[in-house]
Design a protein around this motif. Structure first.
Motif: not given
Length: 265
Positions: A57-65, A67-74, A98-101, A134-138
């Motif tokens: 969700x944080x990346x979704x807000x940062x990029x205004x893209x 998500x429909x569901x959290x990858x972990x919950x999916x 790799x944004x959900x590592x 995104x730097x945090x993902x790296x």
């Protein structure tokens, strides 16, 4: 050789796109062109391998893209929690793969050495090349490395019996596809080696590219690795959901038995 079940898991989509966002040298560049966002789960008995992990969700807000569901919950329809994933293939380090590592803390990451070098090297001085990262993902990938939870591959590599990775490049320097033995034959998860079926079958490059020749040669590599053209799965094409049956939930589609009809080329 082990045979695997393969599932696509859709976690997001974008409709505010045009064909210019998907294809270089397209005559109909202003026409709408939607994109789905997937990760993939491989299952063989009690063994699971996650391929890519979406973004949060944080990346979704940062990029205004959104998500429909959290990858972990999916993963819940499979009876899995994020902590249950111990093996993850990272096809490349772009934010949407790799944004959900951090959501999967127990996962050992399998990636190409060239991808880590690219994402942490001088190419990132260029804004255009840096944009999909995104730097945090790296930093999370580097933290996982220093925790002893990264396995690097250089070209072709085996992850498990019936599961191999193959360096493609093109879209990102260390992009890799995943080849999986299934009951229908060798299936290839192209990831972003071919975002859409049309990239592959019309040899139309995707606009985000670091090496155009590698991208074009990669289309041939995908065909060589798969047992059938029907078993090449593009990384972002909504048509995947039309060709393959849903299972467990409407955002999950079963790939390993092959499509319900031949893929149009």
């Amino acid at each position: 050789m082990s045979e695997w079940e393969v599932f696509s898991i859709k976690y997001a989509d974008r409709s505010a796109r045009t064909r210019a966002d998907s294809f270089i040298f397209d005559d109909n560049h202003d026409a709408p062109h939607e994109m789905d966002y997937f990760m993939w789960l491989l299952r063989s008995g009690d063994e699971f391998i996650l391929v890519d992990c979406g973004y949060d969700d944080a990346e979704a807000k940062a990029r205004d893209r959104p998500i429909r569901r959290d990858p972990g919950a999916a993963l819940a329809p499979f009876g899995l929690k994020p902590e249950d994933i111990t093996q993850m293939i990272v096809t490349h380090l772009h934010y949407d793969h790799a944004g959900g590592l951090h959501l999967f803390p127990n996962a050992r990451l399998h990636m190409q050495a060239a991808e880590m070098a690219y994402a942490t090297g001088p190419c990132m001085c260029h804004g255009t090349l840096k944009m999909p990262f995104t730097a945090g993902h790296i930093c999370e990938a580097i933290t996982r490395l220093y925790s002893g939870k990264v396995t690097f591959h250089d070209g072709d590599g085996q992850i498990a019996d019936g599961v191999t990775v193959h360096k493609i490049g093109g879209h990102s320097r260390g992009l890799q596809c995943v080849r999986v033995k299934t009951r229908a034959g060798w299936l290839v998860l192209a990831s972003d080696a071919s975002h859409f079926y049309e990239n592959l079958w019309a040899a139309k490059p995707f606009p985000i590219v670091v090496d155009l020749e590698d991208m074009l040669n990669g289309f041939t590599t995908l065909q060589t690795l798969a047992s059938s053209p029907n078993l090449i799965i593009p990384g972002h094409d909504p048509l995947v959901r039309n060709y393959f049956p849903s299972e467990l939930d409407d955002f999950i589609h079963r790939l390993d038995a092959g499509p319900s009809k031949d893929v149009a080329r």
